[in-house]
Enzyme design. Structure first.
Site, PDB file in Angstrom:
ATOM      1  N   TRP A   1       0.837  -1.198   0.000  1.00  0.00           N
ATOM      2  CA  TRP A   1       0.000   0.000   0.000  1.00  0.00           C
ATOM      3  C   TRP A   1       0.879   1.258   0.000  1.00  0.00           C
ATOM      4  CZ3 TRP A   1      -2.066   2.685   4.841  1.00  0.00           C
ATOM      5  CH2 TRP A   1      -2.994   3.682   4.496  1.00  0.00           C
TER       6      TRP A   1
ATOM      7  N   TYR B   1      -4.804  -0.821  -4.945  1.00  0.00           N
ATOM      8  CA  TYR B   1      -3.531  -0.132  -4.749  1.00  0.00           C
ATOM      9  C   TYR B   1      -3.008   0.319  -6.115  1.00  0.00           C
ATOM     10  CZ  TYR B   1      -3.523  -2.242  -0.050  1.00  0.00           C
ATOM     11  OH  TYR B   1      -3.848  -2.633   1.230  1.00  0.00           O
TER      12      TYR B   1
END
Length: 319
Positions: free
Chosen positions: A21, A54
């Protein structure tokens, strides 16, 4: 590296796992991201976490490319579904259509036939829980998912999922992925007790509070150049920790870590792993040397006296 069971399953995951992330496919260029993932694998991390949202799939591509050189049975791979992947009305959520389509898109980006863990990234109030669980159960039966999980669901939502799964004879969720660190302990009150009751393990993200628990941010000083606090997009995730009260606590915690001869980040990870309901703590690393430092948190055991001192600091009761 030490390994733990994922909840009550037989799956063994490294106590420290590597996430993607805000890093891979985004702020970290691909070559450095691949080297960081390789370093993680070399030091014993067998658990890699990503998500379709992401950077709209770019993180999955980087993770998949980096892991392709290794035997598929030598690592555990997790991704997620829920967030918006397009502008259409069915391009988000946990409907059967979205879950089905997004799993196959993730498998394609990751370059694999299956994922070990598939998380419902958030709770979807617009889709019946049974619809979602039945879709995931079908995909498990097809061999495309091995274990089901959720992320940032409340204790009540987790109990609802377990009850429905048991009533309908569907595969239960076995893992929850919440935020958890010294500065954010909300799961201790309700989530962990419910998960312990049903044999669900925690795989926690942001164990270093977006880098605050490395000690890089100091009270009264400008944020280091290139840090998340200087990135306009990423700062929103860290801003609430960058106040004098929080940074004073971090300074006191750093003093304790120094007394133990360890880095604050290592102490923060060890503190998390003292809880046996935690199966793994997901670190984010933009450089290989960060991985080398952080994995040592798996080897450190804090004494009761140190844990008590930490608790007093976190409660604002330290001398």
């Amino acid at each position: 590296m030490n390994y733990r069971r994922l909840g009550n399953t037989g799956l063994k995951v490294s106590e420290i796992s590597l996430g993607s992330w805000l890093t891979y496919g985004d702020s970290v260029e691909k070559e450095r991201a691949v080297k960081t993932i390789e370093q993680a694998y070399d030091v014993g991390i067998n658990f890699f976490d990503t998500a379709n949202v992401y950077n709209r799939g770019e993180s999955e591509k980087v993770v998949g490319d980096a892991l392709r050189q290794y035997r598929r049975d030598s690592y555990v791979l997790a991704t997620k579904v829920f967030g918006a992947m397009g502008e259409g009305p069915n391009d988000r959520g946990l409907s059967r259509k979205h879950v089905f389509e997004q799993l196959h898109a993730s498998l394609d980006r990751l370059g694999t036939d299956y994922v070990d863990i598939y998380y419902c990234h958030r709770y979807d109030p617009n889709t019946p829980v049974e619809e979602t669980l039945r879709t995931i159960d079908d995909l498990i039966r097809q061999g495309k998912i091995l274990y089901a999980g959720v992320s940032e669901w409340t204790a009540a939502q987790i109990e609802e999922a377990v009850r429905i799964a048991d009533q309908k004879l569907l595969d239960r969720i076995v893992v929850n992925q919440p935020v958890y660190n010294m500065l954010n302990r909300y799961i201790e009150e309700e989530v962990i007790p419910v998960c312990e009751k049903y044999g669900i393990g925690q795989v926690v993200f942001s164990p270093l509070a977006q880098g605050v628990l490395t000690g890089k941010y100091k009270k009264g000083q400008e944020a280091p150049e290139g840090s998340r606090a200087t990135n306009e997009e990423q700062r929103k995730y860290i801003e609430r920790f960058l106040n004098d009260e929080m940074l004073e606590k971090v300074d006191q915690l750093e003093t304790i870590a120094a007394e133990q001869g360890i880095a604050l980040s290592q102490m923060a990870l060890s503190w998390i792993l003292r809880n046996k309901n935690i199966s793994s703590a997901i670190i984010g690393a933009s450089r290989p040397e960060q991985v080398v430092e952080n994995v040592q948190g798996s080897e450190i055991e804090l004494s009761d006296e140190v844990v008590n001192r930490i608790d007093l600091i976190l409660k604002g009761q330290a001398d």
